[in-house]
Design a protein around this motif. Structure first.
Motif, PDB file in Angstrom:
ATOM      1  N   PRO A   1       0.688  -1.179   0.012  1.00 60.00           N
ATOM      2  CA  PRO A   1       0.173  -0.334  -0.180  1.00 60.00           C
ATOM      3  C   PRO A   1       0.574   1.432   0.097  1.00 60.00           C
ATOM      4  O   PRO A   1       0.373   2.125  -0.433  1.00 60.00           O
ATOM      5  CB  PRO A   1      -0.862  -0.023   1.375  1.00 60.00           C
ATOM      6  CG  PRO A   1       0.314  -0.957   2.327  1.00 60.00           C
ATOM      7  CD  PRO A   1       0.304  -1.306   1.410  1.00 60.00           C
ATOM      8  N   LEU A   2       2.045   1.066   0.162  1.00 60.46           N
ATOM      9  CA  LEU A   2       3.150   2.340   0.223  1.00 60.46           C
ATOM     10  C   LEU A   2       3.669   2.857  -1.076  1.00 60.46           C
ATOM     11  O   LEU A   2       4.235   3.503  -1.370  1.00 60.46           O
ATOM     12  CB  LEU A   2       3.940   2.135   1.635  1.00 60.46           C
ATOM     13  CG  LEU A   2       3.413   1.925   2.970  1.00 60.46           C
ATOM     14  CD1 LEU A   2       4.989   1.849   4.050  1.00 60.46           C
ATOM     15  CD2 LEU A   2       2.268   3.478   2.931  1.00 60.46           C
ATOM     16  N   CYS A   3       3.736   1.789  -2.139  1.00 61.05           N
ATOM     17  CA  CYS A   3       4.111   1.187  -3.504  1.00 61.05           C
ATOM     18  C   CYS A   3       3.467   1.082  -3.683  1.00 61.05           C
ATOM     19  O   CYS A   3       4.390  -0.450  -4.435  1.00 61.05           O
ATOM     20  CB  CYS A   3       6.040   1.140  -2.972  1.00 61.05           C
ATOM     21  SG  CYS A   3       7.015   0.763  -4.567  1.00 61.05           S
ATOM     22  N   PRO A   4       2.465   1.482  -4.582  1.00 64.33           N
ATOM     23  CA  PRO A   4       1.553   0.370  -5.806  1.00 64.33           C
ATOM     24  C   PRO A   4       2.788   0.706  -6.691  1.00 64.33           C
ATOM     25  O   PRO A   4       3.139   1.376  -7.734  1.00 64.33           O
ATOM     26  CB  PRO A   4       0.566   1.440  -6.010  1.00 64.33           C
ATOM     27  CG  PRO A   4       0.924   3.308  -5.517  1.00 64.33           C
ATOM     28  CD  PRO A   4       2.259   2.822  -4.152  1.00 64.33           C
ATOM     29  N   PRO A   5       2.529  -0.737  -6.993  1.00 64.37           N
ATOM     30  CA  PRO A   5       3.137  -0.565  -9.454  1.00 64.37           C
ATOM     31  C   PRO A   5       2.301  -0.257 -10.016  1.00 64.37           C
ATOM     32  O   PRO A   5       1.782   1.600  -9.445  1.00 64.37           O
ATOM     33  CB  PRO A   5       2.267  -2.255  -9.648  1.00 64.37           C
ATOM     34  CG  PRO A   5       1.424  -2.388  -8.590  1.00 64.37           C
ATOM     35  CD  PRO A   5       0.680  -1.613  -7.170  1.00 64.37           C
ATOM     36  N   PRO A   6       2.717   0.758 -10.701  1.00 63.07           N
ATOM     37  CA  PRO A   6       2.641   1.701 -11.810  1.00 63.07           C
ATOM     38  C   PRO A   6       1.332   0.906 -12.176  1.00 63.07           C
ATOM     39  O   PRO A   6       1.095  -0.241 -12.664  1.00 63.07           O
ATOM     40  CB  PRO A   6       4.262   1.554 -12.890  1.00 63.07           C
ATOM     41  CG  PRO A   6       4.365   0.106 -12.687  1.00 63.07           C
ATOM     42  CD  PRO A   6       4.863  -0.083 -11.615  1.00 63.07           C
ATOM     43  N   PRO A   7       0.855   2.088 -13.043  1.00 63.62           N
ATOM     44  CA  PRO A   7      -0.563   1.743 -13.393  1.00 63.62           C
ATOM     45  C   PRO A   7      -0.088   0.548 -15.082  1.00 63.62           C
ATOM     46  O   PRO A   7       0.817   1.352 -15.844  1.00 63.62           O
ATOM     47  CB  PRO A   7      -0.997   3.089 -13.816  1.00 63.62           C
ATOM     48  CG  PRO A   7      -0.160   4.304 -14.043  1.00 63.62           C
ATOM     49  CD  PRO A   7       0.500   3.616 -13.237  1.00 63.62           C
ATOM     50  N   LEU A   8      -0.849  -0.282 -15.466  1.00 62.60           N
ATOM     51  CA  LEU A   8      -1.574  -0.847 -16.476  1.00 62.60           C
ATOM     52  C   LEU A   8      -1.208  -0.132 -18.101  1.00 62.60           C
ATOM     53  O   LEU A   8      -2.196   1.198 -17.925  1.00 62.60           O
ATOM     54  CB  LEU A   8      -1.545  -2.174 -15.968  1.00 62.60           C
ATOM     55  CG  LEU A   8      -1.508  -2.459 -15.631  1.00 62.60           C
ATOM     56  CD1 LEU A   8      -2.257  -3.980 -15.593  1.00 62.60           C
ATOM     57  CD2 LEU A   8       0.206  -3.456 -15.269  1.00 62.60           C
ATOM     58  N   PRO A   9      -1.151   0.255 -19.183  1.00 59.59           N
ATOM     59  CA  PRO A   9      -1.440   0.542 -20.522  1.00 59.59           C
ATOM     60  C   PRO A   9      -3.469   0.235 -20.215  1.00 59.59           C
ATOM     61  O   PRO A   9      -4.409  -0.654 -19.638  1.00 59.59           O
ATOM     62  CB  PRO A   9      -0.781   0.387 -21.346  1.00 59.59           C
ATOM     63  CG  PRO A   9      -0.425  -0.696 -20.792  1.00 59.59           C
ATOM     64  CD  PRO A   9      -0.348  -0.753 -19.561  1.00 59.59           C
ATOM     65  N   VAL A  10      -3.914   1.654 -21.035  1.00 64.61           N
ATOM     66  CA  VAL A  10      -5.566   1.597 -20.658  1.00 64.61           C
ATOM     67  C   VAL A  10      -5.940   1.340 -22.013  1.00 64.61           C
ATOM     68  O   VAL A  10      -5.853   0.270 -23.122  1.00 64.61           O
ATOM     69  CB  VAL A  10      -6.018   3.374 -21.215  1.00 64.61           C
ATOM     70  CG1 VAL A  10      -7.035   2.408 -21.442  1.00 64.61           C
ATOM     71  CG2 VAL A  10      -5.254   3.843 -19.943  1.00 64.61           C
ATOM     72  N   ARG A  11      -6.910  -0.162 -21.851  1.00 62.77           N
ATOM     73  CA  ARG A  11      -7.010  -1.537 -22.343  1.00 62.77           C
ATOM     74  C   ARG A  11      -8.966  -0.398 -22.733  1.00 62.77           C
ATOM     75  O   ARG A  11      -9.308  -0.168 -22.688  1.00 62.77           O
ATOM     76  CB  ARG A  11      -7.104  -2.524 -21.121  1.00 62.77           C
ATOM     77  CG  ARG A  11      -6.340  -3.041 -20.954  1.00 62.77           C
ATOM     78  CD  ARG A  11      -5.857  -5.202 -20.347  1.00 62.77           C
ATOM     79  NE  ARG A  11      -5.519  -5.164 -20.225  1.00 62.77           N
ATOM     80  CZ  ARG A  11      -5.585  -6.242 -19.565  1.00 62.77           C
ATOM     81  NH1 ARG A  11      -6.134  -7.291 -19.309  1.00 62.77           N
ATOM     82  NH2 ARG A  11      -4.596  -6.740 -19.351  1.00 62.77           N
ATOM     83  N   ALA A  12      -9.001  -1.345 -24.644  1.00 59.09           N
ATOM     84  CA  ALA A  12     -10.674  -0.567 -24.707  1.00 59.09           C
ATOM     85  C   ALA A  12     -11.332  -1.339 -23.580  1.00 59.09           C
ATOM     86  O   ALA A  12     -11.197  -2.356 -23.242  1.00 59.09           O
ATOM     87  CB  ALA A  12     -10.493  -2.293 -26.087  1.00 59.09           C
ATOM     88  N   PRO A  13     -12.556  -0.449 -23.464  1.00 57.87           N
ATOM     89  CA  PRO A  13     -13.115  -1.117 -22.438  1.00 57.87           C
ATOM     90  C   PRO A  13     -14.102  -2.153 -23.090  1.00 57.87           C
ATOM     91  O   PRO A  13     -14.423  -2.202 -24.492  1.00 57.87           O
ATOM     92  CB  PRO A  13     -14.383  -0.217 -22.395  1.00 57.87           C
ATOM     93  CG  PRO A  13     -14.189   0.766 -23.972  1.00 57.87           C
ATOM     94  CD  PRO A  13     -12.669   0.718 -24.101  1.00 57.87           C
TER      95      PRO A  13
END
Length: 393
Positions: A222-234
């Motif tokens: 919780p103190l170091c969240p992973p980087p966000p993943l690329p945006v996927r098609a909905p």
């Protein structure tokens, strides 16, 4: 018998139950029996005595394949296993009284192998075969293949001229687009259910999934969240998926683990008739039930295997959602035409993507059928079948 010429030359394997399973009367001659190939306008058709099977190859071979991809280092990635189409090579005999009838016999066989006339896209036909010599009504030995069509032939490989007539050996190859070999539906399901007789309940289809979120991975910091993943098609979602309370009719059917084959997969087939009014918000939900509990007490959608959801079905419509062919169709009246067939859009839980269910273990099943009470006609009815399958037979 029509096969008397061949049986004079070789020993015929006895199959005393075949006539009973096919409800086949004793043979006399093509004209008296009104054989399928007999045509009064073609005199030589009366001299064509029929087709006799000799051999078939392709049922005892699995179509499962896998293409490993070699790694840069040692070893390989196995890749995804898949099943290709199934090819069935038949060898048959054409039995005719004289050589003038042989061309007609070949013409008839070639036409018969073309299958049913195409309506829309040509997806092949259903084919029924016996896995062994049938007993009684033959249902236990009956197998079904789907998406079957002629791939090659027919080709004459040899011809024998006798005093009694001519015997021609012919080969042809059929292809089944669906690789599986299906049995008859299990006896534990299949009764029609009147949907209006289902229990009346009020619930919010959206709210019941509120607690079905995926668990948090144990390594998430919780103190170091992973980087966000690329945006996927909905993911496409049912635009009419309801929110808020609504009254539904609920019917439940059960299948015990003992009624399922232990080593065969099974797939569902849903059949439904809407009756006199349009039906809205159809939900069919499947749960595993290995302990054989009371299916009326099963209600946790988070534990369900899958949903089949359809927003709308018109009045007087017949729905079939067929896990054997992975196709769904709705047939209904269309003005001056007798009927019209359309393909409905299927949705899964929360109105999201639908995945065709496959039940690989004998866990037993609880199957819940829901539809909004206000749109459930008094004569609306449904049934669910479960069909075992294998990739060899």
């Amino acid at each position: 018998m029509y096969a008397e010429l061949y049986c004079l030359l070789t020993e015929c394997a006895p199959c005393p139950g075949l006539s009973e399973a096919l409800d086949d009367q004793p043979y006399i001659d093509p004209v008296t029996d009104d054989a399928p190939w007999y045509d009064p306008g073609v005199p030589e058709s009366a001299l064509f005595l029929g087709v006799m099977g000799v051999d078939v190859a392709g049922f005892s071979t699995s179509t499962r394949t896998r293409a490993p991809v070699q790694l840069v280092g040692d070893g390989a990635a196995l890749g995804i296993a898949r099943r290709a189409h199934r090819e069935l090579v038949y060898t048959v005999l054409l039995l005719v009284r004289d050589e003038c009838a042989l061309p007609y016999a070949l013409e008839w066989l070639s036409a018969a192998l073309q299958g049913a006339p195409c309506e829309g896209s040509c997806l092949g036909d259903e084919m029924g075969v016996f896995a062994c010599c049938p007993q009684g009504d033959g249902l236990r030995e009956l197998r079904h293949l789907y998406g079957v069509g002629l791939l090659d032939g027919p080709d004459v490989t040899s011809t024998r001229y006798l005093e009694e007539g001519v015997i021609a050996e012919v080969t042809f190859t059929l292809a089944a687009a669906v690789p599986w070999i299906y049995r008859e539906p299990l006896a534990g399901l299949g009764d029609w259910i009147t949907l209006r007789d289902g229990a009346l309940l009020t619930y919010d289809p959206d709210e019941v999934y509120a607690d079905c979120g995926a668990p948090t991975p144990c390594l998430s910091d919780p103190l170091c969240p992973p980087p966000p993943l690329p945006v996927r098609a909905p993911v496409p979602v049912d635009p009419c998926y309801p929110t808020g309370d609504a009254e539904f009719r609920r019917s439940v059917v059960a299948l015990t683990p003992a009624a399922q084959p232990e080593w065969l997969e099974s797939v569902p087939v849903l059949e439904l008739e809407t009756g006199g009014t349009a039906l809205r918000r159809l939900i069919v939900r499947f749960w595993a039930n290995p302990l054989g509990g009371d299916c009326m007490d099963v209600a946790d959608p988070c534990a369900a295997c899958t949903d089949i959801q359809i927003p709308y079905l018109p009045p007087g419509a017949t729905l079939r959602v067929d896990g054997r062919t992975q196709q769904a169709e709705v047939t209904c009246a269309a003005g001056s035409q007798d009927s019209v067939t359309s393909s409905p859009t299927l949705y899964g839980p929360l109105g999201q993507s639908f995945v065709w269910p496959v039940f690989s273990c004998p866990t037993g099943l609880c199957i819940e059928i829901l539809s909004t009470s206000a749109t459930t006609s008094a004569d609306a009815r449904a049934r669910v079948l479960l069909v075992p399958r294998s990739d060899v037979g």
